[in-house]
Motif scaffolding. Structure first.
Motif, PDB file in Angstrom:
ATOM      1  N   ALA A 138      10.184   5.285  -2.935  1.00  0.00           N
ATOM      2  CA  ALA A 138       9.536   4.273  -3.766  1.00  0.00           C
ATOM      3  C   ALA A 138      10.340   4.057  -5.043  1.00  0.00           C
ATOM      4  CB  ALA A 138       8.116   4.703  -4.106  1.00  0.00           C
ATOM      5  N   LEU A 139      10.278   2.843  -5.578  1.00  0.00           N
ATOM      6  CA  LEU A 139      10.971   2.479  -6.812  1.00  0.00           C
ATOM      7  C   LEU A 139       9.950   2.134  -7.886  1.00  0.00           C
ATOM      8  CD1 LEU A 139      13.734   0.098  -5.376  1.00  0.00           C
ATOM      9  CD2 LEU A 139      13.893   2.564  -5.776  1.00  0.00           C
ATOM     10  N   SER A 140      10.101   2.743  -9.059  1.00  0.00           N
ATOM     11  CA  SER A 140       9.220   2.445 -10.190  1.00  0.00           C
ATOM     12  C   SER A 140      10.027   1.764 -11.289  1.00  0.00           C
ATOM     13  CB  SER A 140       8.613   3.725 -10.764  1.00  0.00           C
ATOM     14  OG  SER A 140       7.814   4.388  -9.817  1.00  0.00           O
ATOM     15  N   THR A 141       9.439   0.764 -11.904  1.00  0.00           N
ATOM     16  CA  THR A 141      10.066   0.084 -13.029  1.00  0.00           C
ATOM     17  C   THR A 141       9.269   0.356 -14.294  1.00  0.00           C
ATOM     18  OG1 THR A 141      10.887  -1.689 -11.611  1.00  0.00           O
ATOM     19  CG2 THR A 141      10.827  -2.123 -13.968  1.00  0.00           C
ATOM     20  N   LEU A 142       9.928   0.895 -15.320  1.00  0.00           N
ATOM     21  CA  LEU A 142       9.309   1.142 -16.610  1.00  0.00           C
ATOM     22  C   LEU A 142       9.650   0.000 -17.564  1.00  0.00           C
ATOM     23  CD1 LEU A 142      10.208   4.897 -17.269  1.00  0.00           C
ATOM     24  CD2 LEU A 142       8.017   4.010 -16.492  1.00  0.00           C
ATOM     25  N   PHE A 143       8.661  -0.475 -18.298  1.00  0.00           N
ATOM     26  CA  PHE A 143       8.839  -1.485 -19.345  1.00  0.00           C
ATOM     27  C   PHE A 143       8.147  -0.937 -20.581  1.00  0.00           C
ATOM     28  CE2 PHE A 143       7.259  -4.999 -21.857  1.00  0.00           C
ATOM     29  CZ  PHE A 143       8.222  -5.983 -21.798  1.00  0.00           C
ATOM     30  N   VAL A 188     -10.102   1.780 -11.059  1.00  0.00           N
ATOM     31  CA  VAL A 188      -8.985   1.612 -10.133  1.00  0.00           C
ATOM     32  C   VAL A 188      -9.339   0.462  -9.211  1.00  0.00           C
ATOM     33  CG1 VAL A 188      -7.603   2.666  -8.311  1.00  0.00           C
ATOM     34  CG2 VAL A 188      -8.413   4.062 -10.234  1.00  0.00           C
ATOM     35  N   GLN A 189      -8.452  -0.517  -9.115  1.00  0.00           N
ATOM     36  CA  GLN A 189      -8.722  -1.692  -8.287  1.00  0.00           C
ATOM     37  C   GLN A 189      -7.750  -1.755  -7.115  1.00  0.00           C
ATOM     38  OE1 GLN A 189      -8.687  -4.609 -11.706  1.00  0.00           O
ATOM     39  NE2 GLN A 189     -10.582  -5.255 -10.722  1.00  0.00           N
ATOM     40  N   LEU A 190      -8.287  -2.133  -5.965  1.00  0.00           N
ATOM     41  CA  LEU A 190      -7.513  -2.223  -4.725  1.00  0.00           C
ATOM     42  C   LEU A 190      -7.551  -3.642  -4.186  1.00  0.00           C
ATOM     43  CD1 LEU A 190      -6.144  -1.024  -2.094  1.00  0.00           C
ATOM     44  CD2 LEU A 190      -8.498  -0.658  -1.268  1.00  0.00           C
ATOM     45  N   PHE A 191      -6.379  -4.155  -3.803  1.00  0.00           N
ATOM     46  CA  PHE A 191      -6.316  -5.388  -3.024  1.00  0.00           C
ATOM     47  C   PHE A 191      -5.670  -5.030  -1.696  1.00  0.00           C
ATOM     48  CE2 PHE A 191      -5.351  -9.448  -1.384  1.00  0.00           C
ATOM     49  CZ  PHE A 191      -6.091 -10.402  -2.081  1.00  0.00           C
ATOM     50  N   ALA A 192      -6.476  -5.010  -0.643  1.00  0.00           N
ATOM     51  CA  ALA A 192      -5.980  -4.646   0.679  1.00  0.00           C
ATOM     52  C   ALA A 192      -5.497  -5.883   1.413  1.00  0.00           C
ATOM     53  CB  ALA A 192      -7.074  -3.959   1.484  1.00  0.00           C
ATOM     54  N   LEU A 193      -4.500  -5.701   2.268  1.00  0.00           N
ATOM     55  CA  LEU A 193      -3.961  -6.798   3.056  1.00  0.00           C
ATOM     56  C   LEU A 193      -5.088  -7.485   3.829  1.00  0.00           C
ATOM     57  CD1 LEU A 193      -1.231  -8.108   3.849  1.00  0.00           C
ATOM     58  CD2 LEU A 193      -1.202  -6.579   5.836  1.00  0.00           C
ATOM     59  N   ILE A 227       0.683  -0.284  -8.446  1.00  0.00           N
ATOM     60  CA  ILE A 227       1.356   0.344  -7.311  1.00  0.00           C
ATOM     61  C   ILE A 227       1.269  -0.592  -6.107  1.00  0.00           C
ATOM     62  CG2 ILE A 227       1.508   2.387  -5.841  1.00  0.00           C
ATOM     63  CD1 ILE A 227       1.762   3.194  -8.681  1.00  0.00           C
ATOM     64  N   HIS A 228       2.389  -0.821  -5.428  1.00  0.00           N
ATOM     65  CA  HIS A 228       2.422  -1.702  -4.263  1.00  0.00           C
ATOM     66  C   HIS A 228       2.818  -0.916  -3.023  1.00  0.00           C
ATOM     67  CE1 HIS A 228       2.068  -5.111  -6.978  1.00  0.00           C
ATOM     68  NE2 HIS A 228       3.049  -4.582  -7.684  1.00  0.00           N
ATOM     69  N   GLY A 229       2.055  -1.098  -1.953  1.00  0.00           N
ATOM     70  CA  GLY A 229       2.351  -0.460  -0.685  1.00  0.00           C
ATOM     71  C   GLY A 229       2.450  -1.475   0.426  1.00  0.00           C
ATOM     72  N   GLU A 230       2.684  -1.003   1.630  1.00  0.00           N
ATOM     73  CA  GLU A 230       2.863  -1.899   2.771  1.00  0.00           C
ATOM     74  C   GLU A 230       1.589  -2.669   3.108  1.00  0.00           C
ATOM     75  OE1 GLU A 230       6.115   0.307   5.575  1.00  0.00           O
ATOM     76  OE2 GLU A 230       4.122   1.210   5.496  1.00  0.00           O
ATOM     77  N   ARG A 231       0.428  -2.083   2.815  1.00  0.00           N
ATOM     78  CA  ARG A 231      -0.828  -2.724   3.221  1.00  0.00           C
ATOM     79  C   ARG A 231      -1.764  -3.032   2.054  1.00  0.00           C
ATOM     80  NH1 ARG A 231      -0.452   1.342   7.078  1.00  0.00           N
ATOM     81  NH2 ARG A 231      -2.259   2.461   6.258  1.00  0.00           N
ATOM     82  N   GLY A 232      -1.289  -2.833   0.836  1.00  0.00           N
ATOM     83  CA  GLY A 232      -2.168  -3.126  -0.274  1.00  0.00           C
ATOM     84  C   GLY A 232      -1.535  -2.789  -1.615  1.00  0.00           C
ATOM     85  N   SER A 233      -2.252  -3.149  -2.671  1.00  0.00           N
ATOM     86  CA  SER A 233      -1.794  -2.881  -4.034  1.00  0.00           C
ATOM     87  C   SER A 233      -2.920  -2.269  -4.843  1.00  0.00           C
ATOM     88  CB  SER A 233      -1.315  -4.167  -4.705  1.00  0.00           C
ATOM     89  OG  SER A 233      -0.182  -4.704  -4.052  1.00  0.00           O
ATOM     90  N   LEU A 234      -2.546  -1.438  -5.823  1.00  0.00           N
ATOM     91  CA  LEU A 234      -3.512  -0.784  -6.698  1.00  0.00           C
ATOM     92  C   LEU A 234      -3.221  -1.148  -8.145  1.00  0.00           C
ATOM     93  CD1 LEU A 234      -3.672   2.939  -5.485  1.00  0.00           C
ATOM     94  CD2 LEU A 234      -5.503   1.251  -5.287  1.00  0.00           C
ATOM     95  N   GLY A 267      -1.094   1.940   2.426  1.00  0.00           N
ATOM     96  CA  GLY A 267       0.031   2.231   3.290  1.00  0.00           C
ATOM     97  C   GLY A 267       1.108   2.983   2.523  1.00  0.00           C
ATOM     98  N   ALA A 268       2.309   3.015   3.053  1.00  0.00           N
ATOM     99  CA  ALA A 268       3.402   3.723   2.389  1.00  0.00           C
ATOM    100  C   ALA A 268       3.748   3.029   1.074  1.00  0.00           C
ATOM    101  CB  ALA A 268       4.622   3.763   3.295  1.00  0.00           C
ATOM    102  N   PRO A 269       3.756   3.749  -0.044  1.00  0.00           N
ATOM    103  CA  PRO A 269       4.106   3.118  -1.321  1.00  0.00           C
ATOM    104  C   PRO A 269       5.544   2.598  -1.309  1.00  0.00           C
ATOM    105  CG  PRO A 269       2.998   5.211  -1.688  1.00  0.00           C
ATOM    106  CD  PRO A 269       3.324   5.149  -0.230  1.00  0.00           C
ATOM    107  N   VAL A 270       5.715   1.405  -1.852  1.00  0.00           N
ATOM    108  CA  VAL A 270       7.023   0.759  -1.890  1.00  0.00           C
ATOM    109  C   VAL A 270       7.563   0.692  -3.316  1.00  0.00           C
ATOM    110  CG1 VAL A 270       8.265  -1.395  -1.451  1.00  0.00           C
ATOM    111  CG2 VAL A 270       6.500  -0.621   0.156  1.00  0.00           C
ATOM    112  N   SER A 271       6.697   0.293  -4.249  1.00  0.00           N
ATOM    113  CA  SER A 271       7.173   0.108  -5.618  1.00  0.00           C
ATOM    114  C   SER A 271       6.020   0.243  -6.599  1.00  0.00           C
ATOM    115  CB  SER A 271       7.830  -1.264  -5.783  1.00  0.00           C
ATOM    116  OG  SER A 271       6.863  -2.298  -5.655  1.00  0.00           O
ATOM    117  N   ALA A 272       6.385   0.330  -7.876  1.00  0.00           N
ATOM    118  CA  ALA A 272       5.383   0.413  -8.922  1.00  0.00           C
ATOM    119  C   ALA A 272       5.964  -0.146 -10.211  1.00  0.00           C
ATOM    120  CB  ALA A 272       4.939   1.865  -9.128  1.00  0.00           C
TER     121      ALA A 272
END
Length: 379
Positions: free
Chosen positions: A250-255, A289-294, A270-277, A156-161
């Motif tokens: 989208a907001l990215s956090t660097l560490f 590359v791993q996907l966790f879908a809602l 990467i986190h989106g509305e319907r899943g994460s990568l 879905g639409a990327p939200v954060s990373a």
């Protein structure tokens, strides 16, 4: 008025690109390996301040001659200069190559500062030559498969990373780690180009940043080599955190840390509305590359679906060679400048305590379809 510059090569044609390398240190070995697999690259000359190092490379690669730096810059059969010098010399060599009518491709960063990098891009635009810059890891199957998953809407639409690089310090293994703890060094400027370039490739350009930074000690002890046991001063912050606001929202956090001992966090998530990568290490060209879908029960490893297959350092030059004249290459100067400005601005924000606006407007590079560029290794 000066003599008009005629670029040595028109890109986007089937003619191999004649490359000359300045700087024959350790990193050149990876480029040599991959040049032997790329029909679009024809290595013709090498140069180094140490003539013996240049000659050793020439002796190992058929058809290559060792030259002085001035001789290579003047060589009529060199279309592009691959700049593998130390970061402090990147801008000087690039500007000299551009003045000679040659395109340039450099190791990261594009220059030591954004001011120097801006001079390089301005000179190249005036001369009508191309500028490329590492890292080209973003063109490999790891980052490009993740990008395709995002573009196909799998999260879905990327939200954060989040982007995480944690090590207790390069002095444990590097025999001369002084540079990493002086201005121009530090975890962000050292490893940040890989992560920031990946984040822009995945999520698009950055419009503002906020940063914070710290350091745990004022000296480091060298752990290996002839200087083992000696200490080096720490004159920079060795732990940096930044929040990047992308134009997409989208907001990215660097560490980025030389102070943390270990982490189990993914290199990039990467986190989106319907899943994460989970995205593989951006310092590498491939990886799962791993996907966790809602609604899914577990993480799924995605099949390789995009990027240059079996790629490595130098594929960015092959991509540049295939880029039509007048178009920005994927691993191009604009992306490298944008990444450098983002990193400088995070450090500026850490000092001022204020958000910093990013002024460069690098476009998100074009995606790379699943492509095999390499051929059997040549002599």
């Amino acid at each position: 008025m000066g003599v008009p510059i005629t670029p040595a090569k028109e890109f986007g044609t089937d003619t191999p690109l004649n490359v000359g390398v300045i700087g024959c240190g350790a990193i050149i070995a990876q480029y040599l390996t991959n040049f032997r697999r790329l029909d679009s690259i024809n290595l013709v000359a090498v140069a180094d301040l140490d003539p013996a190092r240049a000659q050793a490379v020439a002796d190992s690669y058929e058809g290559v001659r060792a030259l002085t730096v001035d001789g290579l810059l003047a060589a009529e059969d060199v279309d592009l200069v691959l700049n593998l010098t130390i970061p402090a010399a990147h801008a000087d060599i690039a500007l000299r190559a551009i003045a000679a009518g040659k395109s340039v491709y450099g190791e990261k960063p594009l220059a030591a500062t954004t001011a120097e990098a801006r001079d390089v891009l301005s000179a190249a635009a005036a001369a009508g030559v191309a500028v490329g810059c590492a890292p080209d890891t973003v063109l490999g199957t790891g980052i490009q498969t993740a990008r395709k998953a995002i573009d196909d809407g799998l999260i879905g639409a990327p939200v954060s990373a989040t982007a995480t690089m944690a090590t207790p310090g390069h002095e444990r293994w590097h025999p001369n780690p002084d540079f990493y703890y002086q201005p121009g060094g530090g975890p962000l400027l050292d490893m940040g180009p890989y992560y920031v370039s990946a984040m822009v490739t995945l999520l698009g350009p950055v419009v503002s940043v906020v940063g914070a930074a710290s350091h745990t000690r004022n000296e480091r002890t060298i752990g290996s080599g002839p200087r083992q046991g000696q200490t080096v001063p720490v004159d920079i912050d060795s732990h940096v955190t930044g929040v990047l606001v992308h134009a997409s929202g989208a907001l990215s956090t660097l560490f980025m840390s030389f102070d943390a001992v270990k982490t189990k966090s993914p290199n990039i998530e990467i986190h989106g509305e319907r899943g994460s990568l989970i995205v593989p290490d951006p310092n590498h060209f491939d990886g799962d590359v791993q996907l966790f879908a809602l609604g899914a029960g577990d993480w799924e490893t995605l099949p390789v679906s995009a990027g240059y297959v079996d790629s490595g350092r130098g594929f960015g030059i092959a991509d540049l060679a295939a880029t039509p004249a007048g178009q920005e290459p994927r691993a191009g100067g604009q992306l490298a400048f944008h990444a450098l400005e983002v990193m400088e601005s995070v450090l500026e924000s850490a000092k001022s305590g204020k958000a910093v606006t990013i002024t460069s407007e690098a476009a998100r590079p074009a995606a790379v379809a699943l492509t095999a560029l390499s051929t059997p290794v040549r002599a």
